[in-house]
Design a protein around this motif. Structure first.
Motif, mmCIF file in Angstrom:
data_model
loop_
_atom_site.group_PDB
_atom_site.id
_atom_site.type_symbol
_atom_site.label_atom_id
_atom_site.label_comp_id
_atom_site.label_asym_id
_atom_site.label_seq_id
_atom_site.Cartn_x
_atom_site.Cartn_y
_atom_site.Cartn_z
ATOM 1 N N ASP A 92 -27.308 -13.614 24.844
ATOM 2 C CA ASP A 92 -27.983 -14.609 24.011
ATOM 3 C C ASP A 92 -27.090 -14.632 22.842
ATOM 4 O O ASP A 92 -27.208 -15.725 22.129
ATOM 5 C CB ASP A 92 -29.337 -14.216 23.961
ATOM 6 N N ARG A 93 -26.549 -13.622 22.417
ATOM 7 C CA ARG A 93 -25.876 -13.526 21.202
ATOM 8 C C ARG A 93 -24.558 -13.977 21.357
ATOM 9 O O ARG A 93 -23.462 -13.894 20.341
ATOM 10 C CB ARG A 93 -25.722 -12.055 20.806
ATOM 11 N N GLY A 94 -24.000 -14.649 22.564
ATOM 12 C CA GLY A 94 -22.686 -14.990 22.886
ATOM 13 C C GLY A 94 -21.514 -13.782 22.919
ATOM 14 O O GLY A 94 -20.537 -13.992 22.180
ATOM 15 N N VAL A 95 -21.953 -12.621 23.023
ATOM 16 C CA VAL A 95 -21.239 -11.345 22.971
ATOM 17 C C VAL A 95 -20.686 -10.951 24.203
ATOM 18 O O VAL A 95 -21.402 -10.650 25.194
ATOM 19 C CB VAL A 95 -21.660 -10.261 22.218
ATOM 20 N N PRO A 96 -19.388 -10.602 24.490
ATOM 21 C CA PRO A 96 -19.055 -10.279 25.922
ATOM 22 C C PRO A 96 -19.601 -8.994 26.330
ATOM 23 O O PRO A 96 -19.958 -8.132 25.396
ATOM 24 C CB PRO A 96 -17.318 -10.060 25.626
ATOM 25 N N VAL A 97 -19.955 -8.753 27.631
ATOM 26 C CA VAL A 97 -20.366 -7.763 28.037
ATOM 27 C C VAL A 97 -19.605 -6.505 28.469
ATOM 28 O O VAL A 97 -18.779 -6.374 29.368
ATOM 29 C CB VAL A 97 -21.398 -8.022 29.320
ATOM 30 N N THR A 98 -19.309 -5.706 27.247
ATOM 31 C CA THR A 98 -18.645 -4.528 27.364
ATOM 32 C C THR A 98 -19.391 -3.295 26.673
ATOM 33 O O THR A 98 -20.486 -3.425 25.828
ATOM 34 C CB THR A 98 -17.332 -4.509 26.680
ATOM 35 N N LEU A 99 -19.202 -2.106 27.226
ATOM 36 C CA LEU A 99 -19.806 -0.975 26.628
ATOM 37 C C LEU A 99 -19.557 -0.709 25.065
ATOM 38 O O LEU A 99 -20.753 -0.343 24.584
ATOM 39 C CB LEU A 99 -19.535 0.352 27.328
ATOM 40 N N ALA A 100 -18.616 -1.229 24.662
ATOM 41 C CA ALA A 100 -18.245 -1.066 23.332
ATOM 42 C C ALA A 100 -19.179 -1.913 22.509
ATOM 43 O O ALA A 100 -19.834 -1.905 21.259
ATOM 44 C CB ALA A 100 -16.956 -1.415 22.830
ATOM 45 N N ASN A 101 -19.601 -3.338 23.059
ATOM 46 C CA ASN A 101 -20.302 -3.924 22.405
ATOM 47 C C ASN A 101 -21.774 -3.922 22.455
ATOM 48 O O ASN A 101 -22.723 -4.049 21.614
ATOM 49 C CB ASN A 101 -20.071 -5.537 23.040
ATOM 50 N N MET A 102 -22.041 -3.018 23.500
ATOM 51 C CA MET A 102 -23.655 -2.655 23.670
ATOM 52 C C MET A 102 -23.807 -1.762 22.507
ATOM 53 O O MET A 102 -25.011 -1.743 21.957
ATOM 54 C CB MET A 102 -23.724 -2.097 25.147
ATOM 55 N N GLU A 103 -23.038 -0.955 22.330
ATOM 56 C CA GLU A 103 -23.181 0.439 21.374
ATOM 57 C C GLU A 103 -23.110 -0.314 19.950
ATOM 58 O O GLU A 103 -23.924 0.062 19.245
ATOM 59 C CB GLU A 103 -22.176 1.372 21.415
ATOM 60 N N GLU A 104 -22.250 -1.368 19.693
ATOM 61 C CA GLU A 104 -21.981 -1.889 18.469
ATOM 62 C C GLU A 104 -23.147 -2.949 18.024
ATOM 63 O O GLU A 104 -23.844 -2.858 16.879
ATOM 64 C CB GLU A 104 -20.781 -2.553 18.129
ATOM 65 N N ASN A 105 -23.826 -3.496 18.944
ATOM 66 C CA ASN A 105 -24.753 -4.907 18.702
ATOM 67 C C ASN A 105 -25.966 -4.684 19.259
ATOM 68 O O ASN A 105 -26.935 -5.201 18.725
ATOM 69 C CB ASN A 105 -24.163 -5.947 19.558
ATOM 70 N N LEU A 106 -26.369 -3.505 19.908
ATOM 71 C CA LEU A 106 -27.850 -3.280 20.263
ATOM 72 C C LEU A 106 -28.192 -1.976 19.756
ATOM 73 O O LEU A 106 -27.506 -0.916 19.829
ATOM 74 C CB LEU A 106 -27.969 -3.292 21.855
ATOM 75 N N SER A 107 -29.427 -1.979 18.998
ATOM 76 C CA SER A 107 -30.076 -0.732 18.349
ATOM 77 C C SER A 107 -31.189 -0.392 19.180
ATOM 78 O O SER A 107 -31.853 0.680 18.841
ATOM 79 C CB SER A 107 -30.436 -1.141 17.057
ATOM 80 N N ASP A 108 -31.539 -1.150 20.243
ATOM 81 C CA ASP A 108 -32.863 -0.725 21.199
ATOM 82 C C ASP A 108 -32.443 -0.256 22.628
ATOM 83 O O ASP A 108 -33.297 -0.284 23.397
ATOM 84 C CB ASP A 108 -33.789 -1.783 21.034
ATOM 85 N N ILE A 109 -31.301 0.241 22.869
ATOM 86 C CA ILE A 109 -31.080 0.603 24.285
ATOM 87 C C ILE A 109 -31.857 1.892 24.492
ATOM 88 O O ILE A 109 -32.508 1.888 25.656
ATOM 89 C CB ILE A 109 -29.614 1.054 24.356
ATOM 90 N N ALA A 110 -32.046 2.771 23.656
ATOM 91 C CA ALA A 110 -32.889 4.014 23.682
ATOM 92 C C ALA A 110 -34.221 3.603 22.873
ATOM 93 O O ALA A 110 -34.162 3.370 21.767
ATOM 94 C CB ALA A 110 -32.270 5.260 23.270
ATOM 95 N N GLY A 111 -35.495 3.776 23.453
ATOM 96 C CA GLY A 111 -36.595 3.723 22.618
ATOM 97 C C GLY A 111 -37.554 4.654 22.812
ATOM 98 O O GLY A 111 -37.754 5.283 23.858
ATOM 99 N N VAL A 112 -38.187 5.120 21.657
ATOM 100 C CA VAL A 112 -39.371 6.026 21.808
ATOM 101 C C VAL A 112 -40.502 5.565 20.944
ATOM 102 O O VAL A 112 -40.046 5.034 19.956
ATOM 103 C CB VAL A 112 -38.915 7.465 20.930
#
Length: 236
Positions: A92-112
């Motif tokens: 949706d953000r037009g960002v390539p699917v890589t682990l580096a992009n997941m870490e950099e662009n997403l803040s809610d991979i882990a949720g409590v």
């Protein structure tokens, strides 16, 4: 002065290149199921971060009990964001699917999610949690003070917490949601009803209005219960 997230990021070994190219959702899930080393390690970081955050809140809950106060936490839930949700969010953000992009662009991979008895407990717990010198606040969104248009209420904290592994220490982002029982009950039902796609647009609009009124009534209950507790405590 409290450290910021950036203060500790540079000294920590950064996991920038764990997979170099863009990958499809099916390929990504296949890699996970096959136990791909870098991907397995990546999600282990987030699982460890969840354990760190949960422990901090459980310790705070016990401390309040030792001080002769009632436990503010009703229950704690946690989750790792689903793989398909992660990929769809990057797409949706037009960002390539890589682990580096997941870490950099997403803040809610882990949720409590921390569910409290009263509204005051939310802010007290949040203040105690954020005052700890190894918690680094990235972003705070107060949807209790300023609810979403649909009536959603919760306090969101995006934090970075250090995790200590065999040969490294690294900061990992976690989204913490703090809400009352009433807020959690409403949000859970709203989430289920939101995906009733077979309803007509007209009925969906009616449903949204009903849910918004329920959210407002729920907030009124929270305020009244807080007032009752305050009255009891000041007249003991």
């Amino acid at each position: 002065m409290k450290n910021t997230f950036q203060d500790l990021r540079d000294p920590v070994r950064d996991m920038r290149v764990m997979t170099n190219g863009d990958i499809t959702e099916s390929s990504f899930i296949d890699m996970i199921e096959e136990g791909s080393g870098p991907i397995k390690q990546f999600f282990t970081y987030y699982k460890c971060a969840i354990m760190e955050v949960e422990t901090k809140f459980r310790v705070l809950n016990e401390q309040f009990s030792l001080n002769g106060e009632s436990n503010p936490i009703e229950f704690i839930q946690s989750r790792i964001k689903s793989y398909s949700s992660i990929i769809h969010k990057l797409n949706d953000r037009g960002v390539p699917v890589t682990l580096a992009n997941m870490e950099e662009n997403l803040s809610d991979i882990a949720g409590v999610r921390v569910v409290c008895s009263f509204m005051d407990d939310i802010y007290r717990l949040a203040d105690c949690f954020l005052s700890q010198d190894d918690i680094f606040l990235i972003e705070r969104k107060d949807y209790i003070e300023k609810p979403k248009a649909n009536g959603y209420r919760s306090l969101h904290l995006i934090v970075a917490v250090p995790i200590f592994l065999e040969n490294e220490k690294r900061l990992t982002k976690v989204e913490v949601q703090l809400r009352t029982i009433a807020m959690d009950f409403w949000a859970s039902l709203e989430h289920k009803l939101r995906y009733k796609k077979e309803l007509s647009q007209e009925k969906l609009e009616v449903l949204r209005g009903d849910l918004k009124r329920c959210a407002d009534e729920s907030a009124s209950w929270d305020r009244r219960m807080q007032e009752i507790r305050d009255y009891i405590e000041t007249n003991e």
